[in-house]
Scaffold this motif. Structure first.
Motif, short mmCIF file in Angstrom:
data_model
loop_
_atom_site.label_atom_id
_atom_site.label_comp_id
_atom_site.label_asym_id
_atom_site.label_seq_id
_atom_site.Cartn_x
_atom_site.Cartn_y
_atom_site.Cartn_z
N PRO A 1 0.82 -1.20 -0.10
CA PRO A 1 -0.27 0.05 -0.19
C PRO A 1 0.74 1.16 0.13
CG PRO A 1 0.13 -0.90 2.33
CD PRO A 1 1.12 -1.55 1.38
N LEU A 2 0.21 2.44 -0.20
CA LEU A 2 1.04 3.67 0.14
C LEU A 2 1.41 3.78 1.55
CD1 LEU A 2 -1.20 6.61 -1.64
CD2 LEU A 2 1.06 5.81 -1.99
N PRO A 3 2.76 4.19 1.78
CA PRO A 3 3.56 5.06 1.12
C PRO A 3 4.41 4.36 -0.12
CG PRO A 3 4.61 4.48 2.99
CD PRO A 3 3.12 3.95 3.01
N PHE A 4 3.76 3.17 -0.53
CA PHE A 4 4.75 2.62 -1.57
C PHE A 4 4.38 2.92 -2.94
CE2 PHE A 4 5.99 -0.05 2.19
CZ PHE A 4 7.30 -0.13 2.19
N LEU A 5 5.07 3.44 -4.04
CA LEU A 5 4.66 3.83 -5.22
C LEU A 5 5.61 3.48 -6.31
CD1 LEU A 5 2.34 5.42 -6.16
CD2 LEU A 5 4.00 7.31 -6.42
N ARG A 6 5.19 2.95 -7.26
CA ARG A 6 6.00 2.55 -8.34
C ARG A 6 6.22 3.86 -9.19
NH1 ARG A 6 5.70 -3.03 -11.40
NH2 ARG A 6 7.62 -2.98 -12.64
N VAL A 7 7.60 4.09 -9.37
CA VAL A 7 8.04 5.36 -10.19
C VAL A 7 8.74 5.02 -11.46
CG1 VAL A 7 8.07 6.76 -8.09
CG2 VAL A 7 10.10 5.46 -9.02
N HIS A 8 8.93 3.61 -11.65
CA HIS A 8 9.72 3.19 -12.92
C HIS A 8 9.38 1.66 -13.09
CE1 HIS A 8 13.01 2.00 -15.10
NE2 HIS A 8 13.39 3.24 -15.70
N LYS A 9 9.61 1.17 -14.38
CA LYS A 9 9.20 -0.39 -14.53
C LYS A 9 10.10 -1.11 -13.69
CE LYS A 9 12.48 -0.88 -18.38
NZ LYS A 9 12.58 -1.23 -19.86
N SER A 10 11.06 -0.53 -13.07
CA SER A 10 12.16 -1.41 -12.23
C SER A 10 12.27 -1.15 -10.85
CB SER A 10 13.59 -1.52 -12.93
OG SER A 10 13.63 -1.99 -14.46
N HIS A 11 11.31 -0.09 -10.46
CA HIS A 11 11.44 0.51 -9.18
C HIS A 11 10.35 1.04 -8.32
CE1 HIS A 11 15.90 1.35 -9.70
NE2 HIS A 11 15.74 1.78 -10.92
N VAL B 1 9.19 2.87 -4.52
CA VAL B 1 10.01 3.43 -3.50
C VAL B 1 9.04 3.80 -2.49
CG1 VAL B 1 11.39 4.70 -5.10
CG2 VAL B 1 9.37 5.78 -4.53
N ASN B 2 9.55 3.95 -1.22
CA ASN B 2 8.98 4.24 0.01
C ASN B 2 8.73 5.84 -0.08
OD1 ASN B 2 7.61 4.81 2.55
ND2 ASN B 2 8.66 2.96 3.55
N LEU B 3 7.60 6.55 -0.23
CA LEU B 3 7.61 7.91 -0.05
C LEU B 3 8.27 8.61 1.15
CD1 LEU B 3 4.05 8.55 -1.93
CD2 LEU B 3 6.35 8.31 -3.00
N ASP B 4 8.08 7.69 2.31
CA ASP B 4 8.35 8.30 3.41
C ASP B 4 9.87 8.46 3.48
OD1 ASP B 4 6.03 8.33 4.46
OD2 ASP B 4 6.19 6.56 5.64
N PHE B 5 10.66 8.01 2.54
CA PHE B 5 12.18 8.14 2.69
C PHE B 5 12.61 8.99 1.52
CE2 PHE B 5 11.29 4.16 4.89
CZ PHE B 5 12.06 4.48 6.17
N ILE B 6 11.90 9.73 0.77
CA ILE B 6 12.35 10.75 -0.24
C ILE B 6 12.84 11.78 0.37
CG2 ILE B 6 11.68 12.11 -2.27
CD1 ILE B 6 9.73 9.96 -2.69
N LYS B 7 14.25 12.24 -0.18
CA LYS B 7 14.86 13.20 0.52
C LYS B 7 14.70 14.39 -0.45
CE LYS B 7 19.47 14.56 2.12
NZ LYS B 7 20.73 14.19 2.49
#
Length: 247
Positions: free
Chosen positions: A198-208, A210-216
């Protein structure tokens, strides 16, 4: 000679119970049905009495549900194949717990596959107590606080969802990068995690993923920097969805 797996069926519907028994007898010769129960109270009693290796467990039944049964049988070790009507939330939670499950009405082909998959686990004397994690996940109302069981080359590993920084597809496998700096490799495609996290996980690329909570940092050049220092590309396909989460 086939090694028999001592099994119990827990199902409140007579027709469904009879159909499952018939399918197992005809198509899964490695399964020996040693008992049956039609509600959660009967199930708890018979599981403690018979101590089976495998339980076919209906999710919804009188006097409680499958997770009440597993909680009451926390002192026992057995593999579980859940039998359930479709529920998106339930299936995602079961997938996080690497649980085996069958959707009603039961497909004979899927039943055979499930039994074959669980057979090696059942025959392993050092059974991994997956049921404990399954119960804990269903008792935790916040999905991001739940745990994920990762099927690995050697067995299974348990990881807290909030400790996953990012996931990267690696052929037939997925690499998970954790807050403590370690990397785990799961024997699942990246799509498997994209479908059930679930969120905060989000697909940003066909290979990636990310956990939005760890975006700097976000760079308009098309990539993001995470708190672990990793730079991950955002493909145009996922860019709009990504930015929507920061409005």
């Amino acid at each position: 000679m086939i090694t028999k797996i001592r099994s119990v069926i827990v199902e409140d519907e007579i027709g469904a119970r009879e159909a499952l028994r018939t399918y197992l007898t005809k198509y899964c010769p490695q399964v020996e049905i040693v008992g049956e129960a039609q509600n959660s109270r009967e199930a708890v009693a018979i599981l403690h009495e018979l101590e089976p290796q495998l339980v076919f467990l209906d999710v919804e039944m009188p006097f409680g549900n499958a997770f009440d049964v597993l909680e009451a049988c926390g002192d026992l070790k057995f593999e579980t194949i859940f039998v359930t009507a479709f529920s998106e939330y339930s299936l995602k939670a079961l997938n996080r717990s690497a649980a085996y499950y069958l959707l009603k009405p039961i497909s004979i082909e899927e039943l055979i596959v499930a039994v074959n998959k669980v057979q090696q686990e059942v025959m392993n004397k050092e059974l991994f107590n997956r049921n404990k994690v399954i119960v804990e996940n269903f008792r935790e109302p916040k999905p991001e606080k739940q745990q994920v069981i990762l099927p690995t080359m050697d067995g299974f590993e348990v990881v807290k969802m909030e400790e996953i920084v990012r996931l990267k597809g690696n052929g037939n496998f997925t690499d998970l990068y954790l807050t403590n700096g370690t990397k785990k490799m799961a024997c699942r495609f990246l799509k498997h995690f994209g479908d059930m996290l679930p969120l905060p996980f989000l697909r940003v690329h066909k290979s990636h993923i990310v956990n939005l909570d760890f975006i700097k940092k976000y760079n308009k050049g098309g990539y993001i920097t995470l708190e672990d220092g990793a730079e991950v590309e955002i493909s145009p396909t996922y860019k709009e969805d990504f930015l929507r989460n920061f409005k």
